[in-house]
Motif scaffolding. Structure first.
Motif, mmCIF file in Angstrom:
data_model
loop_
_atom_site.group_PDB
_atom_site.id
_atom_site.type_symbol
_atom_site.label_atom_id
_atom_site.label_comp_id
_atom_site.label_asym_id
_atom_site.label_seq_id
_atom_site.Cartn_x
_atom_site.Cartn_y
_atom_site.Cartn_z
ATOM 1 N N LEU A 80 -10.788 -0.518 -2.825
ATOM 2 C CA LEU A 80 -9.545 -0.419 -3.580
ATOM 3 C C LEU A 80 -9.679 0.540 -4.759
ATOM 4 N N PHE A 138 -1.685 -2.615 -5.143
ATOM 5 C CA PHE A 138 -2.069 -3.955 -4.700
ATOM 6 C C PHE A 138 -1.371 -4.935 -5.628
ATOM 7 N N LYS A 180 -0.125 -8.873 -6.206
ATOM 8 C CA LYS A 180 -0.520 -10.190 -5.719
ATOM 9 C C LYS A 180 0.006 -11.301 -6.621
ATOM 10 N N GLU A 239 -0.147 -4.782 -0.032
ATOM 11 C CA GLU A 239 -0.953 -3.592 -0.330
ATOM 12 C C GLU A 239 -0.284 -2.411 0.358
#
Length: 248
Positions: free
Chosen positions: A35, A45, A47, A57
């Motif tokens: 990443l 990304f 979350k 993602e």
């Protein structure tokens, strides 16, 4: 639900939803390293702040680690909501955030991999269809490229020719994989060990650059297993699953 964007500034302290162990776990360190190197290519990304599998993602399609032609689109690597998070609308939250961000960045639309029927580690086609996605290309092995345009008459994304007919010229088991999926860091060496122990022909090809992945002979590059040239599965195998496969 609250969400947080993982960046190089906070990645060391944030959990990675698909691998929730601590940073000393090879799966976590492998995914975080991958990443960290992709953020400069525009990878996002996003979350849940709570621990668990609830994230999206995505990356500009020209920088995606897949053999697709989709300039101007945003490619979704993974949209994963599982466990207790399912059924609460979080998938829609994450997709909507991706759509808003992509539109603000001037993208033509979104694209993502799926199949006609839901398969592990791929997007749910029922959800995609509900959200307005449509199939724009399909490889011989049933892997489909779905898209959601933001503008009229947008050029359709498509697979590169190298990926439309998944095949290898080598005999035995051949695995193409990347470090995008954290499970590979643990289980690829495990099945390599089993193959060696049982004297089974096995070759693992670790795609380590965008260029390698974009020219791979498979639409799915995170994990694509072949046997005697023919595609078998995209489902990550632990040692038990691989042993069952060998028994067949």
């Amino acid at each position: 639900m609250e969400y947080i964007k993982v960046t190089n500034e906070n990645i060391e302290k944030e959990h990675i939803c698909c691998a929730i162990s601590n940073n000393n776990d090879i799966q976590v360190s492998s995914k975080k390293a991958w990443l960290s190197e992709r953020f400069e290519d525009g990878l996002v990304f996003l979350k849940s702040t709570e621990r668990g599998k609830c994230f999206i993602e995505y990356i500009p399609a020209e920088n995606a680690w897949n053999p697709i032609s989709a300039d101007g689109y945003m490619y979704i690597d993974c949209l994963w909501v599982a466990g207790s998070f399912k059924g609460n609308g979080y998938s829609s939250d994450l997709l909507n955030a991706c759509m808003e961000d992509s539109k603000n960045k001037g993208k033509k639309g979104l694209c993502i991999l799926a199949t006609a029927k839901k398969k592990p580690f791929l997007a749910d086609p029922k959800f995609l269809k509900y959200k307005g996605f449509r199939v724009c290309d399909e490889a011989d092995n049933g892997i489909q490229l779905w898209y959601l345009p933001f503008v009229e008459n947008a050029t359709l994304p498509q697979f590169k020719e190298c990926a439309k007919h998944p095949h290898t010229d080598e005999m035995g088991y051949v695995l193409y994989y990347t470090s995008q999926c954290p499970f590979n860091a643990k289980y690829v060496p495990a099945i390599e060990g089993i193959a060696k122990e049982k004297a089974i022909q096995f070759k693992a090809i670790h795609l380590q650059s965008k260029e390698e992945a974009q020219n791979a002979p498979t639409p799915i590059t995170t994990y694509a297993l072949f046997l005697d040239g023919n595609y078998i599965t995209n489902e990550q195998m632990n040692d038990k699953r691989f042993l069952k496969l060998l028994e067949k």
